[in-house]
Write an enzyme that holds these catalytic residues in place. Structure first.
Site, PDB file in Angstrom:
ATOM      1  N   SER A 135       0.630  -1.163   0.168  1.00 29.28           N
ATOM      2  CA  SER A 135       0.009  -0.111  -0.354  1.00 29.28           C
ATOM      3  C   SER A 135       0.916   1.466   0.496  1.00 29.28           C
ATOM      4  O   SER A 135       2.049   0.667  -1.040  1.00 29.28           O
ATOM      5  CB  SER A 135      -0.994  -0.147   1.128  1.00 29.28           C
ATOM      6  OG  SER A 135      -2.067   0.887   1.138  1.00 29.28           O
ATOM      7  N   ASP A 160      -5.047  -4.142  -3.172  1.00 28.21           N
ATOM      8  CA  ASP A 160      -4.098  -3.520  -2.144  1.00 28.21           C
ATOM      9  C   ASP A 160      -3.290  -4.715  -1.566  1.00 28.21           C
ATOM     10  O   ASP A 160      -4.683  -5.757  -1.562  1.00 28.21           O
ATOM     11  CB  ASP A 160      -4.955  -2.485  -1.260  1.00 28.21           C
ATOM     12  CG  ASP A 160      -4.280  -2.015   0.269  1.00 28.21           C
ATOM     13  OD1 ASP A 160      -2.614  -2.537  -0.103  1.00 28.21           O
ATOM     14  OD2 ASP A 160      -4.677  -1.621   0.628  1.00 28.21           O
TER      15      ASP A 160
END
Length: 323
Positions: free
Chosen positions: A46, A158
């Site tokens: 991320s 993600d």
């Protein structure tokens, strides 16, 4: 050119997810550079993949700080009318590509492992080759917030949803691993909202989102000549009334719940990952005054990263066998 130390262990740095809290990594790296702490490999999920990419491409932490201070965060809010996410993410990818000195993993000055997840198979994907900006965009694509990224036959989201602190991505690649934990105790959010309704960035986000959704609704009505029933499910009637009256709301109810749930899940995953894959050194950055997209608090966040690095400096140097 990075200074090389003889007879020292190779050091890997793990930068996990944490939304806006990840800006604290810039402060951490500032201290590493000032103290000449060598980093031989970086793994990031991320926002950790974002900061890791800039660092591995040769950008100094002070330059990252200048870049962050000049950014207009609302420019990244390319809301989409699709059903797989609120934000498309292409503007963020373009920004990363524009500001990266090195475009492909193979040319990075420091090796990088960027983590994403194939949402169809549940497989963890570790990017170490190919286009950096594209891989980083996949790594930050929080489900429901960003649209998934298509790379080949994969649909990627993600990496933090299954590996918020990707320590295992560096196992066998370096001698010592330093991991950074950005998790915040759930108790901190027990009686607080996931977002601050008065925060500048949040207000920009909410305004652009509502403006885009109203435009999408008008377009739908022109084409279908009927009010979409799904729209009624997204907004509680009292919130819809407040919007029509021009009164402020703190967050859309569904969005607020999703953010809190994401926070709880991530915290538990971090705890489990740290128990399973123990790093040689764990640095915790205690952040109490920044939630979700409060990117305007970058100065505070960078300062917290510097503070955490200073507190752990002796342990870091001892691990790296530095004077």
């Amino acid at each position: 050119m990075k200074k090389r130390y003889r007879h020292r262990p190779t050091i890997g740095l793990v930068l996990g997810g944490g939304s806006v809290r990840g800006l604290s990594y810039i402060g951490l790296l500032k201290v590493f550079e000032e103290e000449k702490i060598p980093i031989d490999y970086v793994a990031g999920s991320s926002i950790g993949a974002v900061i890791g990419a800039f660092y591995c491409a040769g950008m100094h932490a002070k330059d990252m700080e200048s870049l962050v201070s000049s950014v207009k965060w609302e420019d990244f809010m390319d809301f989409t009318c699709g059903y797989t996410g609120l934000i498309d993410g292409r503007k963020i990818e373009d920004f990363i590509r524009k500001n990266l000195a090195v475009k492909r993993f193979e040319g990075l000055y420091t090796p990088l492992a960027a983590i994403a997840v194939d949402v169809n198979t549940g497989e963890e994907i570790i990017f170490e080759k190919g286009d950096v900006a594209e891989a980083v965009r996949a790594s930050i694509s929080i489900p429901g917030v960003f649209t998934p990224v298509k790379i080949g036959r994969r649909t990627l989201v993600d990496g933090g949803i299954i590996d918020p602190v990707p320590i295992d991505a560096l196992k066998g690649k370096v001698d010592r691993i330093i991991a950074v934990d950005l998790s915040v105790p759930a108790e901190q959010y027990a009686h607080a909202r996931a977002v601050d309704g008065k925060n500048v960035t949040w207000l920009q986000f909410k305004t652009k989102l509502i403006t885009q959704e109203v435009a999408n609704l008008k377009d739908y009505l022109k084409r279908e000549h009927a009010f979409p029933r799904i729209f009624l499910r997204l907004l509680n009637p009292k919130y819809a009334l407040r919007l029509l009256q021009g009164k402020p709301i703190s967050a859309l109810p569904m969005f607020e719940t999703a953010l809190k749930a994401h926070h709880l899940i991530t915290n538990e995953l971090i705890r489990m990952k740290l128990e399973k894959y123990k790093p040689d050194l764990l640095i915790r950055i205690g952040i109490k005054e920044a939630r979700f997209i409060e990117f305007d608090k970058f100065s505070y966040l960078i300062g917290k990263g510097e503070e955490a690095a200073r507190l752990n400096l002796k342990a870091i140097k001892r691990l790296a066998k530095l004077p």
